[in-house]
Design a protein around this motif. Structure first.
Motif, short mmCIF file in Angstrom:
data_model
loop_
_atom_site.label_atom_id
_atom_site.label_comp_id
_atom_site.label_asym_id
_atom_site.label_seq_id
_atom_site.Cartn_x
_atom_site.Cartn_y
_atom_site.Cartn_z
N GLU A 1 0.84 -1.22 0.00
CA GLU A 1 0.00 0.00 0.00
C GLU A 1 0.87 1.26 0.00
O GLU A 1 1.84 1.35 0.75
CB GLU A 1 -0.86 -0.03 1.28
CG GLU A 1 -1.97 0.99 1.32
CD GLU A 1 -3.11 0.65 0.38
OE1 GLU A 1 -3.69 1.60 -0.17
OE2 GLU A 1 -3.39 -0.55 0.17
N GLY A 2 0.55 2.22 -0.86
CA GLY A 2 1.23 3.51 -0.83
C GLY A 2 2.60 3.56 -1.51
O GLY A 2 3.28 4.57 -1.48
N THR A 3 3.01 2.46 -2.15
CA THR A 3 4.33 2.43 -2.82
C THR A 3 4.43 3.52 -3.90
O THR A 3 3.54 3.64 -4.74
CB THR A 3 4.57 1.04 -3.48
OG1 THR A 3 4.56 0.05 -2.47
CG2 THR A 3 5.91 1.00 -4.21
N LEU B 1 4.04 -8.48 -9.36
CA LEU B 1 4.36 -7.22 -8.67
C LEU B 1 4.52 -6.08 -9.67
O LEU B 1 4.06 -4.96 -9.43
CB LEU B 1 5.67 -7.40 -7.87
CG LEU B 1 6.17 -6.17 -7.12
CD1 LEU B 1 5.26 -5.84 -5.94
CD2 LEU B 1 7.60 -6.36 -6.62
N PHE B 2 5.16 -6.36 -10.81
CA PHE B 2 5.43 -5.30 -11.79
C PHE B 2 4.16 -4.96 -12.58
O PHE B 2 3.97 -3.81 -12.99
CB PHE B 2 6.58 -5.69 -12.71
CG PHE B 2 7.86 -6.00 -11.97
CD1 PHE B 2 8.28 -5.18 -10.93
CD2 PHE B 2 8.61 -7.13 -12.27
CE1 PHE B 2 9.44 -5.46 -10.22
CE2 PHE B 2 9.77 -7.41 -11.56
CZ PHE B 2 10.18 -6.57 -10.53
N HIS C 1 2.70 -1.27 -12.74
CA HIS C 1 2.34 -0.64 -14.02
C HIS C 1 0.92 -0.07 -13.94
O HIS C 1 0.65 1.06 -14.33
CB HIS C 1 2.47 -1.67 -15.14
CG HIS C 1 2.20 -1.09 -16.50
ND1 HIS C 1 3.06 -0.21 -17.13
CD2 HIS C 1 1.14 -1.24 -17.34
CE1 HIS C 1 2.55 0.15 -18.28
NE2 HIS C 1 1.38 -0.46 -18.44
N GLU C 2 0.03 -0.91 -13.41
CA GLU C 2 -1.38 -0.55 -13.24
C GLU C 2 -1.52 0.71 -12.38
O GLU C 2 -2.33 1.59 -12.66
CB GLU C 2 -2.08 -1.74 -12.55
CG GLU C 2 -3.58 -1.70 -12.54
CD GLU C 2 -4.19 -1.99 -13.92
OE1 GLU C 2 -5.35 -1.62 -14.09
OE2 GLU C 2 -3.50 -2.53 -14.81
N ALA C 3 -0.69 0.80 -11.33
CA ALA C 3 -0.78 1.91 -10.38
C ALA C 3 0.08 3.11 -10.79
O ALA C 3 0.13 4.12 -10.09
CB ALA C 3 -0.36 1.43 -8.99
N GLY C 4 0.78 2.99 -11.94
CA GLY C 4 1.64 4.08 -12.40
C GLY C 4 2.89 4.26 -11.54
O GLY C 4 3.43 5.38 -11.45
N VAL C 5 3.35 3.18 -10.92
CA VAL C 5 4.54 3.24 -10.06
C VAL C 5 5.78 2.88 -10.88
O VAL C 5 5.81 1.81 -11.49
CB VAL C 5 4.40 2.27 -8.86
CG1 VAL C 5 5.69 2.19 -8.05
CG2 VAL C 5 3.23 2.69 -7.97
N PRO C 6 6.80 3.75 -10.91
CA PRO C 6 8.01 3.40 -11.68
C PRO C 6 8.79 2.25 -11.05
O PRO C 6 8.74 2.05 -9.83
CB PRO C 6 8.84 4.69 -11.66
CG PRO C 6 8.32 5.50 -10.52
CD PRO C 6 6.90 5.07 -10.28
N VAL C 7 9.50 1.49 -11.90
CA VAL C 7 10.35 0.39 -11.42
C VAL C 7 11.78 0.68 -11.85
O VAL C 7 12.06 0.86 -13.04
CB VAL C 7 9.90 -0.97 -12.01
CG1 VAL C 7 10.79 -2.09 -11.47
CG2 VAL C 7 8.44 -1.25 -11.68
N TRP C 8 12.70 0.74 -10.89
CA TRP C 8 14.12 0.92 -11.17
C TRP C 8 14.88 -0.32 -10.73
O TRP C 8 14.47 -1.00 -9.79
CB TRP C 8 14.70 2.10 -10.37
CG TRP C 8 14.13 3.44 -10.63
CD1 TRP C 8 13.19 3.79 -11.56
CD2 TRP C 8 14.47 4.64 -9.92
NE1 TRP C 8 12.93 5.14 -11.48
CE2 TRP C 8 13.69 5.69 -10.49
CE3 TRP C 8 15.34 4.94 -8.88
CZ2 TRP C 8 13.78 7.00 -10.03
CZ3 TRP C 8 15.43 6.24 -8.43
CH2 TRP C 8 14.65 7.27 -9.00
#
Length: 474
Positions: free
Chosen positions: A72-74, A89-90, A94-101
Protein backbone atom coordinates in the motif's frame (compact mmCIF):
# COMPACT_ATOMS: atom_id res chain seq x y z
CA UNK A 1 10.89 10.68 -8.21
CA UNK A 2 13.41 13.49 -8.44
CA UNK A 3 17.11 13.51 -9.17
CA UNK A 4 17.89 11.68 -5.96
CA UNK A 5 19.23 14.37 -3.63
CA UNK A 6 18.54 13.53 0.02
CA UNK A 7 15.54 15.90 0.28
CA UNK A 8 13.74 13.95 -2.47
CA UNK A 9 13.77 10.75 -0.44
CA UNK A 10 12.52 11.96 2.93
CA UNK A 11 9.37 9.97 3.77
CA UNK A 12 9.05 8.43 0.27
CA UNK A 13 7.45 4.98 0.26
CA UNK A 14 9.90 2.72 -1.59
CA UNK A 15 9.49 -1.02 -2.08
CA UNK A 16 12.66 -3.03 -2.62
CA UNK A 17 12.05 -6.32 -4.48
CA UNK A 18 14.42 -9.12 -3.45
CA UNK A 19 16.80 -9.79 -0.57
CA UNK A 20 19.81 -10.53 -2.78
CA UNK A 21 23.23 -8.96 -3.22
CA UNK A 22 21.68 -5.80 -4.68
CA UNK A 23 18.46 -5.66 -2.62
CA UNK A 24 19.99 -5.44 0.85
CA UNK A 25 22.43 -2.58 0.06
CA UNK A 26 19.66 -0.72 -1.83
CA UNK A 27 17.31 -1.03 1.16
CA UNK A 28 19.99 0.24 3.56
CA UNK A 29 20.97 3.17 1.31
CA UNK A 30 17.35 4.27 0.79
CA UNK A 31 16.60 3.93 4.50
CA UNK A 32 19.69 6.05 5.22
CA UNK A 33 18.35 8.73 2.85
CA UNK A 34 15.13 8.96 4.84
CA UNK A 35 12.84 6.81 2.70
CA UNK A 36 10.22 4.50 4.24
CA UNK A 37 11.46 1.17 2.92
CA UNK A 38 9.56 -2.12 2.62
CA UNK A 39 11.43 -5.17 1.28
CA UNK A 40 9.38 -7.94 -0.36
CA UNK A 41 10.85 -11.39 -1.04
CA UNK A 42 9.43 -14.56 -2.59
CA UNK A 43 11.49 -16.90 -0.40
CA UNK A 44 10.99 -17.50 3.33
CA UNK A 45 13.87 -19.75 4.34
CA UNK A 46 16.35 -19.58 7.25
CA UNK A 47 18.74 -17.35 5.30
CA UNK A 48 16.00 -14.91 4.28
CA UNK A 49 14.75 -14.76 7.89
CA UNK A 50 18.26 -13.93 9.16
CA UNK A 51 18.60 -11.17 6.53
CA UNK A 52 15.14 -9.85 7.38
CA UNK A 53 16.05 -9.69 11.08
CA UNK A 54 19.14 -7.61 10.27
CA UNK A 55 17.09 -5.12 8.21
CA UNK A 56 14.21 -4.95 10.69
CA UNK A 57 16.69 -4.03 13.44
CA UNK A 58 17.44 -0.89 11.35
CA UNK A 59 13.74 -0.04 11.04
CA UNK A 60 13.14 -1.46 7.55
CA UNK A 61 9.93 -3.51 7.03
CA UNK A 62 10.35 -6.94 5.42
CA UNK A 63 7.64 -9.19 3.94
CA UNK A 64 8.86 -12.74 3.34
CA UNK A 65 7.05 -15.25 1.12
CA UNK A 66 5.05 -12.51 -0.62
CA UNK A 67 6.85 -10.99 -3.60
CA UNK A 68 3.67 -10.61 -5.65
CA UNK A 69 1.63 -7.98 -3.77
CA UNK A 70 2.32 -4.26 -4.18
CA UNK A 71 2.56 -2.74 -0.67
CA UNK A 72 0.00 0.00 0.00
CA UNK A 73 1.23 3.51 -0.83
CA UNK A 74 4.33 2.43 -2.82
CA UNK A 75 5.74 5.35 -4.86
CA UNK A 76 8.74 3.52 -6.37
CA UNK A 77 9.96 -0.06 -6.73
CA UNK A 78 13.69 -0.81 -6.73
CA UNK A 79 14.13 -4.37 -7.98
CA UNK A 80 16.90 -6.94 -7.92
CA UNK A 81 18.03 -7.42 -11.54
CA UNK A 82 17.07 -11.12 -11.61
CA UNK A 83 13.35 -10.54 -11.06
CA UNK A 84 11.56 -11.29 -14.34
CA UNK A 85 9.59 -8.45 -15.97
CA UNK A 86 6.42 -10.60 -16.09
CA UNK A 87 6.10 -10.91 -12.29
CA UNK A 88 2.70 -9.90 -10.84
CA UNK A 89 4.36 -7.22 -8.67
CA UNK A 90 5.43 -5.30 -11.79
CA UNK A 91 2.04 -5.69 -13.45
CA UNK A 92 0.49 -4.17 -10.30
CA UNK A 93 3.08 -1.35 -10.35
CA UNK A 94 2.34 -0.64 -14.02
CA UNK A 95 -1.38 -0.55 -13.24
CA UNK A 96 -0.78 1.91 -10.38
CA UNK A 97 1.64 4.08 -12.40
CA UNK A 98 4.54 3.24 -10.06
CA UNK A 99 8.01 3.40 -11.68
CA UNK A 100 10.35 0.39 -11.42
CA UNK A 101 14.12 0.92 -11.17
CA UNK A 102 16.95 -1.57 -10.87
CA UNK A 103 19.98 -1.12 -8.61
CA UNK A 104 21.91 0.38 -11.56
CA UNK A 105 19.20 2.99 -12.14
CA UNK A 106 19.22 3.82 -8.43
CA UNK A 107 23.01 4.24 -8.45
CA UNK A 108 22.79 6.40 -11.59
CA UNK A 109 20.16 8.68 -9.99
CA UNK A 110 22.14 8.99 -6.74
CA UNK A 111 25.35 10.22 -8.35
CA UNK A 112 26.47 13.66 -7.26
CA UNK A 113 26.86 16.62 -9.67
CA UNK A 114 30.64 15.97 -10.03
CA UNK A 115 30.19 12.22 -10.52
CA UNK A 116 32.68 10.11 -12.46
CA UNK A 117 31.54 9.22 -16.01
CA UNK A 118 30.75 5.58 -16.80
CA UNK A 119 32.44 3.47 -19.48
CA UNK A 120 29.96 0.60 -19.81
CA UNK A 121 30.24 -2.95 -21.20
CA UNK A 122 27.64 -5.59 -21.96
CA UNK A 123 27.47 -8.72 -24.14
CA UNK A 124 26.59 -12.39 -23.82
CA UNK A 125 30.20 -13.35 -23.08
CA UNK A 126 33.42 -11.58 -22.12
CA UNK A 127 31.90 -8.73 -20.06
CA UNK A 128 33.83 -9.32 -16.84
CA UNK A 129 37.19 -9.83 -18.57
CA UNK A 130 36.70 -6.72 -20.73
CA UNK A 131 35.75 -4.53 -17.77
CA UNK A 132 38.74 -5.79 -15.76
CA UNK A 133 41.05 -5.13 -18.73
CA UNK A 134 39.53 -1.65 -19.08
CA UNK A 135 40.07 -0.89 -15.37
CA UNK A 136 43.68 -2.11 -15.68
CA UNK A 137 44.27 0.22 -18.67
CA UNK A 138 42.66 3.20 -16.89
CA UNK A 139 44.81 2.48 -13.81
CA UNK A 140 47.92 2.37 -16.01
CA UNK A 141 46.97 5.86 -17.24
CA UNK A 142 47.04 7.09 -13.64
CA UNK A 143 43.26 7.44 -13.38
CA UNK A 144 41.35 6.62 -10.19
CA UNK A 145 38.96 3.89 -11.29
CA UNK A 146 37.22 0.67 -10.26
CA UNK A 147 35.60 -2.29 -12.01
CA UNK A 148 31.97 -2.16 -10.86
CA UNK A 149 28.47 -3.38 -11.71
CA UNK A 150 28.13 -7.13 -11.93
CA UNK A 151 31.63 -7.44 -10.40
CA UNK A 152 34.05 -5.89 -7.95
CA UNK A 153 32.88 -2.87 -5.96
CA UNK A 154 29.08 -2.51 -5.71
CA UNK A 155 27.81 0.34 -7.87
CA UNK A 156 26.03 1.96 -4.94
CA UNK A 157 29.29 1.92 -2.94
CA UNK A 158 31.19 3.39 -5.89
CA UNK A 159 28.66 6.20 -6.27
CA UNK A 160 28.08 6.97 -2.58
CA UNK A 161 31.34 5.91 -0.91
CA UNK A 162 34.20 8.08 0.35
CA UNK A 163 36.46 7.15 -2.58
CA UNK A 164 36.53 9.73 -5.38
CA UNK A 165 36.83 8.20 -8.87
CA UNK A 166 37.82 9.85 -12.15
CA UNK A 167 35.98 7.28 -14.27
CA UNK A 168 34.22 3.93 -13.67
CA UNK A 169 34.48 0.69 -15.72
CA UNK A 170 30.95 -0.72 -15.45
CA UNK A 171 29.81 -4.25 -16.31
CA UNK A 172 26.09 -4.42 -17.04
CA UNK A 173 23.93 -7.49 -17.64
CA UNK A 174 20.87 -7.48 -19.88
CA UNK A 175 18.75 -7.73 -16.70
CA UNK A 176 20.33 -4.61 -15.21
CA UNK A 177 19.92 -2.69 -18.47
CA UNK A 178 16.25 -3.64 -18.66
CA UNK A 179 15.64 -1.81 -15.37
CA UNK A 180 17.90 1.23 -16.07
CA UNK A 181 15.90 3.59 -18.32
CA UNK A 182 17.79 6.83 -17.64
CA UNK A 183 21.39 5.52 -17.67
CA UNK A 184 23.59 7.55 -20.06
CA UNK A 185 27.19 6.36 -20.41
CA UNK A 186 30.19 8.39 -21.64
CA UNK A 187 30.89 5.49 -24.03
CA UNK A 188 29.70 1.87 -24.16
CA UNK A 189 30.40 -1.46 -25.84
CA UNK A 190 28.24 -4.46 -26.78
CA UNK A 191 30.74 -7.30 -27.24
CA UNK A 192 28.47 -9.91 -28.84
CA UNK A 193 24.90 -11.16 -28.82
CA UNK A 194 24.06 -14.86 -28.68
CA UNK A 195 20.95 -16.61 -27.35
CA UNK A 196 21.06 -16.58 -23.53
CA UNK A 197 18.57 -15.90 -20.73
CA UNK A 198 15.72 -16.17 -23.23
CA UNK A 199 13.53 -17.63 -20.48
CA UNK A 200 13.88 -14.26 -18.69
CA UNK A 201 13.54 -11.87 -21.62
CA UNK A 202 10.89 -13.85 -23.49
CA UNK A 203 12.49 -13.53 -26.95
CA UNK A 204 15.79 -12.94 -28.73
CA UNK A 205 14.50 -9.53 -29.88
CA UNK A 206 13.70 -8.43 -26.31
CA UNK A 207 17.11 -9.67 -25.13
CA UNK A 208 18.95 -7.74 -27.88
CA UNK A 209 16.82 -4.64 -27.22
CA UNK A 210 17.80 -4.65 -23.54
CA UNK A 211 21.49 -5.03 -24.46
CA UNK A 212 21.12 -2.11 -26.88
CA UNK A 213 19.91 0.21 -24.10
CA UNK A 214 23.57 0.60 -23.11
CA UNK A 215 24.12 2.85 -26.18
CA UNK A 216 21.26 5.27 -25.37
CA UNK A 217 22.58 8.79 -24.88
CA UNK A 218 26.27 7.88 -25.30
CA UNK A 219 28.43 11.00 -25.63
CA UNK A 220 31.68 9.89 -27.30
CA UNK A 221 31.69 6.32 -28.66
CA UNK A 222 29.39 3.35 -29.28
CA UNK A 223 31.78 0.40 -29.58
CA UNK A 224 30.53 -2.60 -31.58
CA UNK A 225 31.88 -5.95 -32.82
CA UNK A 226 32.50 -5.91 -36.59
CA UNK A 227 32.12 -9.73 -36.65
CA UNK A 228 28.68 -9.58 -34.97
CA UNK A 229 26.29 -7.57 -37.14
CA UNK A 230 23.62 -7.54 -34.41
CA UNK A 231 25.84 -5.27 -32.30
CA UNK A 232 26.24 -2.79 -35.18
CA UNK A 233 22.47 -2.82 -35.76
CA UNK A 234 21.95 -1.78 -32.13
CA UNK A 235 24.29 1.20 -32.64
CA UNK A 236 22.29 2.27 -35.69
CA UNK A 237 19.06 2.16 -33.67
CA UNK A 238 20.44 4.04 -30.65
CA UNK A 239 19.55 7.63 -29.88
CA UNK A 240 22.96 9.14 -29.03
CA UNK A 241 24.29 12.64 -28.37
CA UNK A 242 25.40 14.81 -31.27
CA UNK A 243 28.97 13.90 -32.30
CA UNK A 244 28.99 10.41 -30.74
CA UNK A 245 30.79 7.95 -33.06
CA UNK A 246 30.34 4.29 -33.98
CA UNK A 247 33.67 2.51 -33.35
CA UNK A 248 34.18 -1.07 -34.52
CA UNK A 249 36.64 -3.67 -33.26
CA UNK A 250 37.84 -6.55 -35.42
CA UNK A 251 40.38 -9.38 -35.32
CA UNK A 252 41.24 -8.41 -38.90
CA UNK A 253 42.85 -5.28 -40.36
CA UNK A 254 40.91 -2.23 -39.13
CA UNK A 255 39.28 0.28 -41.44
CA UNK A 256 38.86 3.96 -40.48
CA UNK A 257 36.99 4.34 -37.13
CA UNK A 258 37.99 0.81 -36.12
CA UNK A 259 40.50 -0.97 -33.88
CA UNK A 260 42.00 -4.21 -35.15
CA UNK A 261 45.05 -6.43 -35.55
CA UNK A 262 47.87 -6.09 -38.08
CA UNK A 263 50.71 -8.66 -38.01
CA UNK A 264 50.36 -9.38 -34.30
CA UNK A 265 49.93 -5.72 -33.30
CA UNK A 266 46.77 -4.07 -31.89
CA UNK A 267 46.13 -1.00 -34.00
CA UNK A 268 43.86 2.03 -33.52
CA UNK A 269 42.41 3.76 -36.63
CA UNK A 270 39.63 5.48 -34.69
CA UNK A 271 41.20 7.87 -32.19
CA UNK A 272 43.98 9.30 -34.37
CA UNK A 273 44.41 12.41 -36.50
CA UNK A 274 43.54 11.74 -40.16
CA UNK A 275 42.22 8.20 -39.62
CA UNK A 276 41.90 7.66 -43.39
CA UNK A 277 45.70 7.39 -43.60
CA UNK A 278 47.06 7.02 -40.07
CA UNK A 279 47.10 4.22 -37.51
CA UNK A 280 48.39 4.09 -33.94
CA UNK A 281 50.08 0.98 -32.51
CA UNK A 282 48.65 0.19 -29.06
CA UNK A 283 50.10 -3.17 -27.94
CA UNK A 284 51.15 -6.58 -29.17
CA UNK A 285 48.91 -9.64 -29.18
CA UNK A 286 51.54 -11.24 -26.92
CA UNK A 287 50.71 -8.59 -24.27
CA UNK A 288 47.27 -10.22 -23.85
CA UNK A 289 46.80 -13.05 -21.35
CA UNK A 290 45.75 -15.53 -22.72
CA UNK A 291 46.05 -14.52 -26.41
CA UNK A 292 43.01 -16.62 -27.50
CA UNK A 293 40.94 -15.02 -30.30
CA UNK A 294 37.95 -14.04 -28.16
CA UNK A 295 40.28 -12.58 -25.53
CA UNK A 296 42.00 -10.43 -28.17
CA UNK A 297 38.51 -9.16 -29.08
CA UNK A 298 37.90 -8.33 -25.39
CA UNK A 299 41.21 -6.42 -25.28
CA UNK A 300 40.30 -4.42 -28.41
CA UNK A 301 36.90 -3.48 -26.94
CA UNK A 302 38.56 -2.39 -23.67
CA UNK A 303 41.17 -0.42 -25.62
CA UNK A 304 38.44 1.30 -27.68
CA UNK A 305 36.60 2.47 -24.55
CA UNK A 306 39.84 3.63 -22.92
CA UNK A 307 40.87 5.52 -26.07
CA UNK A 308 37.39 7.09 -26.24
CA UNK A 309 38.14 8.43 -22.78
CA UNK A 310 41.45 9.86 -24.01
CA UNK A 311 43.91 7.33 -22.59
CA UNK A 312 47.38 7.36 -24.25
CA UNK A 313 48.59 4.30 -26.25
CA UNK A 314 51.28 3.37 -23.69
CA UNK A 315 48.63 2.93 -20.98
CA UNK A 316 46.75 0.43 -23.20
CA UNK A 317 49.89 -1.69 -23.50
CA UNK A 318 50.84 -1.39 -19.82
CA UNK A 319 47.28 -2.10 -18.67
CA UNK A 320 46.96 -5.23 -20.82
CA UNK A 321 50.33 -6.50 -19.59
CA UNK A 322 49.29 -5.96 -15.96
CA UNK A 323 45.96 -7.78 -16.37
CA UNK A 324 45.50 -11.32 -15.05
CA UNK A 325 42.30 -13.20 -15.90
CA UNK A 326 39.91 -14.58 -13.28
CA UNK A 327 40.00 -18.21 -12.23
CA UNK A 328 38.11 -20.71 -14.43
CA UNK A 329 38.49 -18.63 -17.61
CA UNK A 330 40.81 -20.55 -19.90
CA UNK A 331 43.06 -21.22 -16.89
CA UNK A 332 46.02 -23.50 -17.65
CA UNK A 333 46.06 -26.09 -14.84
CA UNK A 334 48.99 -28.36 -15.76
CA UNK A 335 50.88 -30.23 -18.48
CA UNK A 336 50.94 -34.00 -18.09
CA UNK A 337 52.98 -36.10 -20.57
CA UNK A 338 52.84 -33.36 -23.21
CA UNK A 339 49.07 -32.79 -22.80
CA UNK A 340 47.80 -29.39 -21.56
CA UNK A 341 44.84 -29.38 -19.13
CA UNK A 342 42.76 -26.18 -19.32
CA UNK A 343 39.89 -25.11 -17.03
CA UNK A 344 37.22 -22.97 -18.71
CA UNK A 345 34.41 -23.92 -16.35
CA UNK A 346 33.09 -20.37 -16.86
CA UNK A 347 31.99 -21.44 -20.38
CA UNK A 348 28.44 -22.05 -19.17
CA UNK A 349 26.73 -21.52 -22.56
CA UNK A 350 27.39 -22.57 -26.15
CA UNK A 351 28.70 -19.18 -27.26
CA UNK A 352 31.38 -19.14 -24.54
CA UNK A 353 32.30 -22.77 -25.26
CA UNK A 354 32.64 -22.02 -28.98
CA UNK A 355 35.12 -19.21 -28.22
CA UNK A 356 37.04 -21.55 -25.92
CA UNK A 357 37.20 -24.42 -28.44
CA UNK A 358 38.39 -21.99 -31.14
CA UNK A 359 41.53 -21.28 -29.08
CA UNK A 360 43.08 -24.76 -29.53
CA UNK A 361 44.00 -26.98 -32.46
CA UNK A 362 43.44 -30.49 -31.11
CA UNK A 363 41.10 -30.99 -28.15
CA UNK A 364 39.76 -33.68 -25.88
CA UNK A 365 36.59 -31.91 -24.78
CA UNK A 366 34.95 -32.41 -21.37
CA UNK A 367 31.38 -31.11 -21.61
CA UNK A 368 27.88 -31.39 -20.19
CA UNK A 369 25.72 -30.16 -17.31
CA UNK A 370 22.45 -28.23 -17.35
CA UNK A 371 21.62 -27.04 -20.87
CA UNK A 372 19.16 -24.25 -19.85
CA UNK A 373 17.27 -24.79 -23.11
CA UNK A 374 20.39 -24.55 -25.30
CA UNK A 375 20.94 -26.52 -28.52
CA UNK A 376 24.41 -27.77 -29.46
CA UNK A 377 24.21 -28.42 -33.22
CA UNK A 378 25.99 -25.26 -34.36
CA UNK A 379 28.65 -25.47 -31.63
CA UNK A 380 29.57 -29.05 -32.57
CA UNK A 381 29.44 -28.40 -36.32
CA UNK A 382 31.82 -25.43 -35.99
CA UNK A 383 34.23 -27.20 -33.62
CA UNK A 384 34.20 -30.76 -35.03
CA UNK A 385 37.51 -30.46 -36.89
CA UNK A 386 39.34 -29.55 -33.66
CA UNK A 387 38.03 -32.47 -31.60
CA UNK A 388 40.24 -35.49 -30.88
CA UNK A 389 37.55 -36.91 -28.56
CA UNK A 390 34.78 -35.89 -26.15
CA UNK A 391 33.99 -36.98 -22.59
CA UNK A 392 30.43 -36.19 -21.44
CA UNK A 393 29.05 -35.77 -17.92
CA UNK A 394 25.98 -34.15 -16.38
CA UNK A 395 22.21 -34.14 -16.68
CA UNK A 396 21.84 -32.93 -20.28
CA UNK A 397 24.90 -34.64 -21.80
CA UNK A 398 22.59 -36.60 -24.14
CA UNK A 399 21.90 -33.41 -26.13
CA UNK A 400 25.62 -32.95 -26.78
CA UNK A 401 26.03 -36.67 -27.56
CA UNK A 402 23.29 -36.44 -30.22
CA UNK A 403 24.87 -33.32 -31.76
CA UNK A 404 28.26 -35.09 -31.89
CA UNK A 405 26.69 -38.16 -33.53
CA UNK A 406 25.15 -35.94 -36.22
CA UNK A 407 27.96 -33.45 -36.89
CA UNK A 408 31.14 -35.26 -35.76
CA UNK A 409 30.40 -38.98 -36.14
CA UNK A 410 34.12 -39.85 -36.38
CA UNK A 411 34.96 -38.27 -32.99
CA UNK A 412 35.19 -40.89 -30.19
CA UNK A 413 32.73 -40.10 -27.38
CA UNK A 414 32.81 -41.41 -23.81
CA UNK A 415 29.43 -40.95 -22.11
CA UNK A 416 30.07 -41.34 -18.38
CA UNK A 417 26.35 -41.42 -17.54
CA UNK A 418 27.07 -39.77 -14.19
CA UNK A 419 26.00 -36.63 -12.36
CA UNK A 420 27.87 -37.12 -9.09
CA UNK A 421 30.78 -34.81 -8.21
CA UNK A 422 33.21 -37.76 -8.39
CA UNK A 423 32.43 -38.06 -12.10
CA UNK A 424 34.98 -35.31 -12.77
CA UNK A 425 37.96 -37.46 -11.76
CA UNK A 426 36.69 -40.24 -14.05
CA UNK A 427 36.23 -37.68 -16.86
CA UNK A 428 39.78 -36.36 -16.46
CA UNK A 429 41.17 -39.93 -16.48
CA UNK A 430 39.24 -40.81 -19.65
CA UNK A 431 40.36 -37.56 -21.31
CA UNK A 432 44.01 -38.27 -20.44
CA UNK A 433 43.68 -41.78 -21.93
CA UNK A 434 42.27 -40.35 -25.19
CA UNK A 435 44.73 -37.44 -25.53
CA UNK A 436 47.99 -37.46 -27.50
CA UNK A 437 51.07 -35.29 -26.82
CA UNK A 438 50.34 -31.77 -28.11
CA UNK A 439 46.59 -32.05 -27.38
CA UNK A 440 44.61 -29.91 -24.95
CA UNK A 441 42.15 -31.47 -22.50
CA UNK A 442 39.60 -28.66 -22.24
CA UNK A 443 36.84 -28.34 -19.65
CA UNK A 444 34.42 -26.04 -21.55
CA UNK A 445 31.07 -27.52 -20.50
CA UNK A 446 28.72 -25.30 -22.60
CA UNK A 447 26.27 -25.87 -19.74
CA UNK A 448 25.47 -24.62 -16.26
CA UNK A 449 26.91 -26.56 -13.32
CA UNK A 450 24.12 -26.83 -10.75
CA UNK A 451 23.18 -30.43 -11.58
CA UNK A 452 26.49 -31.61 -10.08
CA UNK A 453 28.18 -28.65 -8.40
CA UNK A 454 27.37 -25.56 -6.32
CA UNK A 455 28.53 -23.30 -9.16
CA UNK A 456 31.03 -23.11 -12.04
CA UNK A 457 33.82 -22.16 -9.59
CA UNK A 458 33.44 -25.45 -7.71
CA UNK A 459 33.27 -27.37 -11.01
CA UNK A 460 36.57 -25.78 -12.11
CA UNK A 461 38.17 -26.44 -8.72
CA UNK A 462 37.16 -30.12 -8.83
CA UNK A 463 38.57 -30.40 -12.37
CA UNK A 464 41.90 -28.83 -11.29
CA UNK A 465 42.01 -31.14 -8.26
CA UNK A 466 41.41 -34.19 -10.49
CA UNK A 467 44.21 -33.10 -12.83
CA UNK A 468 46.59 -32.72 -9.88
CA UNK A 469 45.60 -36.15 -8.54
CA UNK A 470 46.31 -37.65 -11.93
CA UNK A 471 49.67 -35.90 -12.06
CA UNK A 472 50.57 -37.30 -8.65
CA UNK A 473 49.92 -40.77 -10.01
CA UNK A 474 46.60 -41.30 -8.25
Amino acid sequence: MGSGQVTDWQGKNVTVAGLGVSGIPAAKVLHGLGAKVTVVNDGDDARARAQAEELEALGISVRLGDGATLPEGTELIVTAPGWKPDKPLFAAAHEAGVPVWGDVELAWRLRGPEAAPWLAVTGTNGKTTTVQMLASILNAAGLRTAAVGNIGVSLLDAVLGEEQYDVLAVELSSYQLHWAPSLRAHSAAVLNIAPDHLDWHGSMEAYARDKGRIYEGNRVACVYNVADKATEDLVREADVEEGCRAIGFTLGTPGPSQLGVVEGILVDRAFVENRQKNAQELAEVSDINPPAPHNIANALAAAALARAYGVPPKAVRDGLRAFTPDAHRIAHVADLDGVAFVDDSKATNTHAAEASLAAYESIVWIAGGLAKGAVFEELVAKSAKRLRAAVLIGADRGLIREALARHAPEVPVVDLDRTDTGAMLAAVREAKRLARPGDTVLLAPACASMDMFTNYNQRGDVFAEAVRELGAGA
